[in-house]
Write a protein that holds these residues in place. Structure first.
Motif, mmCIF file in Angstrom:
data_model
loop_
_atom_site.group_PDB
_atom_site.id
_atom_site.type_symbol
_atom_site.label_atom_id
_atom_site.label_comp_id
_atom_site.label_asym_id
_atom_site.label_seq_id
_atom_site.Cartn_x
_atom_site.Cartn_y
_atom_site.Cartn_z
ATOM 1 N N GLU A 1 -5.488 -5.189 6.609
ATOM 2 C CA GLU A 1 -4.019 -4.540 6.143
ATOM 3 C C GLU A 1 -4.504 -3.077 5.397
ATOM 4 O OE1 GLU A 1 -2.363 -5.893 2.151
ATOM 5 O OE2 GLU A 1 -0.726 -6.792 3.522
ATOM 6 N N GLU B 1 -5.080 -0.520 8.353
ATOM 7 C CA GLU B 1 -3.784 -0.301 9.020
ATOM 8 C C GLU B 1 -2.927 0.762 8.013
ATOM 9 O OE1 GLU B 1 0.174 -2.184 11.585
ATOM 10 O OE2 GLU B 1 -1.592 -3.414 10.941
ATOM 11 N N HIS B 2 -2.890 0.283 6.806
ATOM 12 C CA HIS B 2 -2.016 0.993 6.149
ATOM 13 C C HIS B 2 -2.622 2.738 5.911
ATOM 14 C CE1 HIS B 2 0.072 -2.480 5.515
ATOM 15 N NE2 HIS B 2 1.258 -1.618 5.280
ATOM 16 N N LYS C 1 -7.975 -10.630 6.733
ATOM 17 C CA LYS C 1 -6.623 -9.886 6.730
ATOM 18 C C LYS C 1 -6.389 -9.078 5.806
ATOM 19 C CE LYS C 1 -1.544 -11.205 6.458
ATOM 20 N NZ LYS C 1 -0.586 -12.730 6.451
ATOM 21 N N ASP C 2 -6.923 -9.341 4.350
ATOM 22 C CA ASP C 2 -6.923 -8.094 3.450
ATOM 23 C C ASP C 2 -7.611 -6.969 3.688
ATOM 24 O OD1 ASP C 2 -5.577 -10.140 1.752
ATOM 25 O OD2 ASP C 2 -7.502 -10.685 0.613
ATOM 26 N N TRP D 1 0.729 -1.234 -0.080
ATOM 27 C CA TRP D 1 -0.042 0.030 0.101
ATOM 28 C C TRP D 1 0.993 1.203 -0.152
ATOM 29 C CZ3 TRP D 1 -4.587 -1.272 -1.187
ATOM 30 C CH2 TRP D 1 -5.134 -2.405 -0.975
#
Length: 484
Positions: free
Chosen positions: A281, A284-285, A277-278, A2
């Motif tokens: 992610e 968080e990014h 999880k995708d 990302w």
């Protein structure tokens, strides 16, 4: 994966006259305060320039008067040196003015540049006695909240608005840089995405239903949107990554520091994903990318909050940025809460939603680092959450991101793409035929997908350490209050 950089604008073939409009250059003599203070106008030191803004202070000496002007482009103000021959008798704290003069080097350590004025024009007078904000006095956020039509004039709220604007731009840049397509989802809708019934119904103010011989203006009950998620899900039938960023509405009769009736929501939907999880992610990014951008671009504005409004927030924010976010299952979270010595107002039980006190405890337990709680009970999540089909405790693939001082910041899930299971869930919720379209999009090239929503105002609370959500939005709307 990302990328966090802002979009580069390539304009090599545009005419110079057009490029000047975008780059800020112009044959006009106008100059922003931020440009004057940054040294960007050093090449114009012998030029007569024009500055427009509002007076922040007036300090008269025997032969010279010093003024400070601010135009909202910077926390810092530009010092104006006014000679005795200039008529500034009506220029007071709060006045709107236009000043011509030459930039010169300042002899003072705290500023590199000042403006030697040769003409001052009063645009809008101000009686500082009646102005509710006083010079050199630090007003609390709660105090200035009483004046939504004036609080943009204060240092603290103008800083907030610059940060808010920058964060909004950084969010759009993050998604654009990572291949997301922006979708403008409707504000008026016929569906209740969350299923909680906290809706504002939309009807003409004149109540002309009888005149029009129809029950509703749109023929069906219509509401202000609580989420653009269902409309984003439609778009995953043609785009792999989509997002929206706009106002949402909740008719919650709440006076808490975390809730508003109107707020802004960042929502994203990812196609071809079968893993929480995708989604985690991206969450968080997005959080870290936007925050790093704000810290680097608005250091003085951020420092104002971290120093004067929320001491210690700088260290708390650094801890969030330096460490990977934690992950707990809902079942693990309940076990942690039940084993704790903390006395909770609401007893933590499997099958009940987490309360704010539970969320805050879990974040503290995880070292004051944001934590993802995943796999919630089937019965407490909306109809669209994907059934994990697990036993003995029936869960869905849902996730909440909990952050220090706020609790829930993001909520998301994998969406139920299996038509038979979705139909069963809709029947369980007793949802009407208006959701028939939602079933139908599963029949024409549907893919596994999931997404999340992030409360923009709660994000600002989190990074700045602001206690009340009403202090991070220009015009707060909440129960029993709709000023302006």
């Amino acid at each position: 994966m990302w990328r966090s950089g802002l979009l580069d604008i390539c304009a090599t073939r545009w005419p110079k006259s057009i490029l000047c409009l975008f780059s800020g250059c112009s044959s006009d003599s106008r100059l922003k305060v931020s440009d004057a203070l940054s040294g960007a106008a050093s090449q114009r030191e012998q030029e007569v320039v024009r500055v427009q803004g509002w007076i922040r202070s007036v300090r008269a000496q025997k032969e010279i008067t010093f003024l400070h002007i601010n135009d909202g482009s910077s926390l810092q103000s530009l010092q104006i040196v006014a000679r005795p021959d200039l008529d500034i008798s009506n220029v007071t704290f709060g006045s709107a003015v236009e000043i011509w003069g030459k930039l010169i080097q300042s002899p003072h350590r705290k500023q590199s540049t000042e403006l030697l004025a040769n003409k001052i024009r009063l645009i809008g007078s101000c009686n500082p006695v009646d102005l509710p904000f006083k010079i050199k006095k630090r007003h609390s956020l709660e105090y200035i909240r009483q004046f939504p039509h004036l609080r943009c004039k204060t240092n603290v709220f103008s800083s907030l608005l610059r940060i808010r604007s920058g964060a909004s731009a950084a969010i759009h840049s993050f998604f654009m840089n990572n291949g997301f397509v922006q979708i403008h989802t409707p504000i008026i809708t016929s569906n209740d995405c969350e299923g909680a019934g906290e809706l504002f119904q939309v009807e003409p103010a004149s109540k002309t239903a009888e005149k029009c011989n129809q029950t509703h203006f749109f023929d069906v009950p219509s509401f202000l949107t609580v989420s653009g998620q269902l409309h984003l899900e439609i778009m995953t039938g043609a785009f792999t990554h989509v997002y929206s960023f706009g106002p949402t509405f909740r008719a919650e009769n709440s006076q808490t520091r975390r809730h508003l009736a109107e707020f802004y929501m960042v929502e994203a939907e990812l196609g071809f994903t079968e893993s929480l999880k995708d989604i985690m992610e991206v969450m968080e990014h997005l959080f870290k990318s936007v925050t790093f951008h704000i810290l680097s671009k608005y250091p003085e504005d951020i420092e104002l909050f971290h120093k004067d409004v929320a001491p210690g927030q700088k260290e708390r924010l650094e801890r969030m940025l330096k460490n990977p976010f934690q992950v707990l299952s809902y079942t693990e979270a309940i076990d942690i809460l039940r084993r704790s010595a903390e006395i909770f107002k609401f007893e933590p039980k499997w099958g009940c939603d987490l309360q704010t006190e539970h969320e805050n405890y879990l974040v503290e337990h995880c070292g004051k680092i944001p934590v993802f709680v995943i796999n919630y009970p089937y019965d407490i999540k909306p109809f669209y959450a994907r059934d994990n089909q697990d036993k003995p405790q029936h869960t869905v693939a849902a996730v909440d991101l909990l952050v220090p001082g706020i609790g829930e910041l993001c909520g998301g899930s994998l969406r139920e793409e299996r038509l038979n299971l979705l139909q069963t869930r809709l029947k369980q919720h007793g949802l009407p035929d208006t959701y028939r379209w939602y079933e139908e999009i599963r029949q024409f090239g549907s893919v596994p997908h999931g997404g999340f929503g992030l409360g923009f105002e709660r994000y600002l609370q989190c990074i700045l350490g602001i206690e009340n959500i009403k202090d991070v939005i220009p015009f707060p709307r909440f129960s029993h209050s709709c000023l302006l």
